[in-house]
Design a protein around this motif. Sequence first.
Motif, PDB file in Angstrom:
ATOM      1  N   ASN A   1      19.694  47.961  35.371  1.00 59.66           N
ATOM      2  CA  ASN A   1      21.011  47.896  33.842  1.00 59.66           C
ATOM      3  C   ASN A   1      21.777  48.543  34.371  1.00 59.66           C
ATOM      4  N   LEU A   2      22.148  49.454  34.394  1.00 58.53           N
ATOM      5  CA  LEU A   2      23.266  50.146  34.967  1.00 58.53           C
ATOM      6  C   LEU A   2      24.084  49.513  35.643  1.00 58.53           C
ATOM      7  N   GLY A   3      23.765  48.216  36.677  1.00 56.37           N
ATOM      8  CA  GLY A   3      24.460  47.907  37.401  1.00 56.37           C
ATOM      9  C   GLY A   3      25.185  46.500  36.648  1.00 56.37           C
ATOM     10  N   GLY A   4      24.741  46.478  35.186  1.00 56.39           N
ATOM     11  CA  GLY A   4      25.273  45.451  34.305  1.00 56.39           C
ATOM     12  C   GLY A   4      27.049  46.011  34.067  1.00 56.39           C
ATOM     13  N   LEU A   5      27.097  46.777  34.129  1.00 65.13           N
ATOM     14  CA  LEU A   5      28.219  47.408  34.545  1.00 65.13           C
ATOM     15  C   LEU A   5      28.493  47.450  35.530  1.00 65.13           C
ATOM     16  N   GLY A   6      30.123  47.948  35.815  1.00 65.50           N
ATOM     17  CA  GLY A   6      30.994  47.502  36.327  1.00 65.50           C
ATOM     18  C   GLY A   6      31.792  46.686  36.725  1.00 65.50           C
ATOM     19  N   THR A   7      32.068  45.452  37.846  1.00 67.00           N
ATOM     20  CA  THR A   7      32.710  44.364  38.006  1.00 67.00           C
ATOM     21  C   THR A   7      31.991  43.058  37.029  1.00 67.00           C
ATOM     22  N   ILE A   8      32.813  42.313  36.828  1.00 69.77           N
ATOM     23  CA  ILE A   8      32.686  41.436  35.645  1.00 69.77           C
ATOM     24  C   ILE A   8      31.510  40.595  36.127  1.00 69.77           C
ATOM     25  N   ILE A   9      31.212  40.246  37.851  1.00 68.88           N
ATOM     26  CA  ILE A   9      30.159  39.505  38.215  1.00 68.88           C
ATOM     27  C   ILE A   9      28.645  40.676  37.712  1.00 68.88           C
ATOM     28  N   ALA A  10      28.697  41.628  37.562  1.00 70.54           N
ATOM     29  CA  ALA A  10      27.555  42.621  37.485  1.00 70.54           C
ATOM     30  C   ALA A  10      26.675  42.301  36.787  1.00 70.54           C
ATOM     31  N   SER A  11      27.322  40.898  35.672  1.00 70.96           N
ATOM     32  CA  SER A  11      26.338  40.679  34.632  1.00 70.96           C
ATOM     33  C   SER A  11      27.154  39.486  33.971  1.00 70.96           C
ATOM     34  N   MET A  12      26.065  39.010  33.436  1.00 72.49           N
ATOM     35  CA  MET A  12      26.261  37.071  33.389  1.00 72.49           C
ATOM     36  C   MET A  12      27.357  37.143  31.692  1.00 72.49           C
ATOM     37  N   ALA A  13      26.658  38.525  30.628  1.00 67.78           N
ATOM     38  CA  ALA A  13      27.253  38.437  29.353  1.00 67.78           C
ATOM     39  C   ALA A  13      28.835  38.594  29.601  1.00 67.78           C
ATOM     40  N   SER A  14      28.746  39.582  30.934  1.00 72.28           N
ATOM     41  CA  SER A  14      30.845  39.991  30.992  1.00 72.28           C
ATOM     42  C   SER A  14      31.368  38.757  31.758  1.00 72.28           C
ATOM     43  N   LEU A  15      30.783  37.763  31.989  1.00 73.74           N
ATOM     44  CA  LEU A  15      31.493  36.651  32.626  1.00 73.74           C
ATOM     45  C   LEU A  15      31.391  35.885  31.464  1.00 73.74           C
ATOM     46  N   ILE A  16      30.756  35.377  30.731  1.00 72.45           N
ATOM     47  CA  ILE A  16      30.931  34.599  29.358  1.00 72.45           C
ATOM     48  C   ILE A  16      32.079  35.919  28.540  1.00 72.45           C
ATOM     49  N   SER A  17      31.765  36.592  28.079  1.00 74.20           N
ATOM     50  CA  SER A  17      32.907  37.069  27.057  1.00 74.20           C
ATOM     51  C   SER A  17      34.470  37.243  27.881  1.00 74.20           C
ATOM     52  N   TYR A  18      34.529  36.807  29.281  1.00 70.73           N
ATOM     53  CA  TYR A  18      35.670  37.028  30.418  1.00 70.73           C
ATOM     54  C   TYR A  18      36.132  35.498  29.669  1.00 70.73           C
ATOM     55  N   ARG A  19      34.570  34.468  30.198  1.00 70.81           N
ATOM     56  CA  ARG A  19      36.046  32.756  29.522  1.00 70.81           C
ATOM     57  C   ARG A  19      36.062  33.016  28.334  1.00 70.81           C
ATOM     58  N   PHE A  20      35.822  33.937  27.408  1.00 71.98           N
ATOM     59  CA  PHE A  20      36.355  33.531  25.605  1.00 71.98           C
ATOM     60  C   PHE A  20      37.667  34.118  26.017  1.00 71.98           C
ATOM     61  N   TYR A  21      37.272  35.581  26.711  1.00 74.06           N
ATOM     62  CA  TYR A  21      38.978  36.319  26.323  1.00 74.06           C
ATOM     63  C   TYR A  21      39.740  35.143  26.564  1.00 74.06           C
ATOM     64  N   ALA A  22      39.528  34.811  28.353  1.00 79.06           N
ATOM     65  CA  ALA A  22      40.825  33.704  28.974  1.00 79.06           C
ATOM     66  C   ALA A  22      40.973  32.701  28.128  1.00 79.06           C
ATOM     67  N   GLY A  23      40.036  32.006  26.961  1.00 82.59           N
ATOM     68  CA  GLY A  23      40.381  30.936  26.421  1.00 82.59           C
ATOM     69  C   GLY A  23      41.281  31.194  25.174  1.00 82.59           C
ATOM     70  N   CYS A  24      41.313  32.887  25.053  1.00 86.08           N
ATOM     71  CA  CYS A  24      42.558  33.048  23.817  1.00 86.08           C
ATOM     72  C   CYS A  24      43.433  32.833  24.668  1.00 86.08           C
ATOM     73  N   LYS A  25      44.781  32.662  23.949  1.00 94.10           N
ATOM     74  CA  LYS A  25      45.958  32.891  24.368  1.00 94.10           C
ATOM     75  C   LYS A  25      47.354  34.010  24.015  1.00 94.10           C
ATOM     76  N   ALA A  26      46.263  35.221  23.290  1.00 96.20           N
ATOM     77  CA  ALA A  26      46.321  36.044  22.609  1.00 96.20           C
ATOM     78  C   ALA A  26      46.889  37.502  23.248  1.00 96.20           C
ATOM     79  N   GLY A  27      45.907  37.873  24.367  1.00 93.94           N
ATOM     80  CA  GLY A  27      46.031  38.867  25.370  1.00 93.94           C
ATOM     81  C   GLY A  27      46.184  38.165  27.086  1.00 93.94           C
ATOM     82  N   SER A  28      47.355  39.264  27.822  1.00 90.20           N
ATOM     83  CA  SER A  28      47.164  39.117  29.027  1.00 90.20           C
ATOM     84  C   SER A  28      45.684  39.167  29.860  1.00 90.20           C
ATOM     85  N   VAL A  29      45.127  38.297  30.813  1.00 91.17           N
ATOM     86  CA  VAL A  29      44.165  38.448  31.361  1.00 91.17           C
ATOM     87  C   VAL A  29      43.657  39.682  32.149  1.00 91.17           C
TER      88      VAL A  29
END
Length: 135
Positions: A83-111
Amino acid sequence: MAIIDRNVLGKADYSLLLTFVFLFVFIGNIGRIKAVSAFLAEIITGHEIITGIMASQVMSNVPAAILLSGFGSNIRGLIVGVNLGGLGTIIASMASLISYRFYAGCKAGSVSRYMVFFTLVNVIFLAVLYCVSLL
């Protein structure tokens, strides 16, 4: 869904679904390799929390939980670790990868800024919560 709303099937992220499938197949197979299972059995006993955290950083926390669950007897420590391991790198949690994909799909910010900020905040929270878990 094929009956109710056929269009939604075309919107699914099949690459993410295949990633999950192949990751779980990989985890199932790697746990059966004698050298790997002997190594895991040796390092996990007494170190369930840190082993769960470290494994989660390279394979995500749910597959890490599945892989490590067959080793050691301190299930509580393993649960805390993954559970703690879900924090840290972006790989640590699939939810983090999903949120990253959403963010990267937006043109609003710097990846790259997102990655630096995400990693920094997650590593800080991971360190704090790991210290709390030791109390």
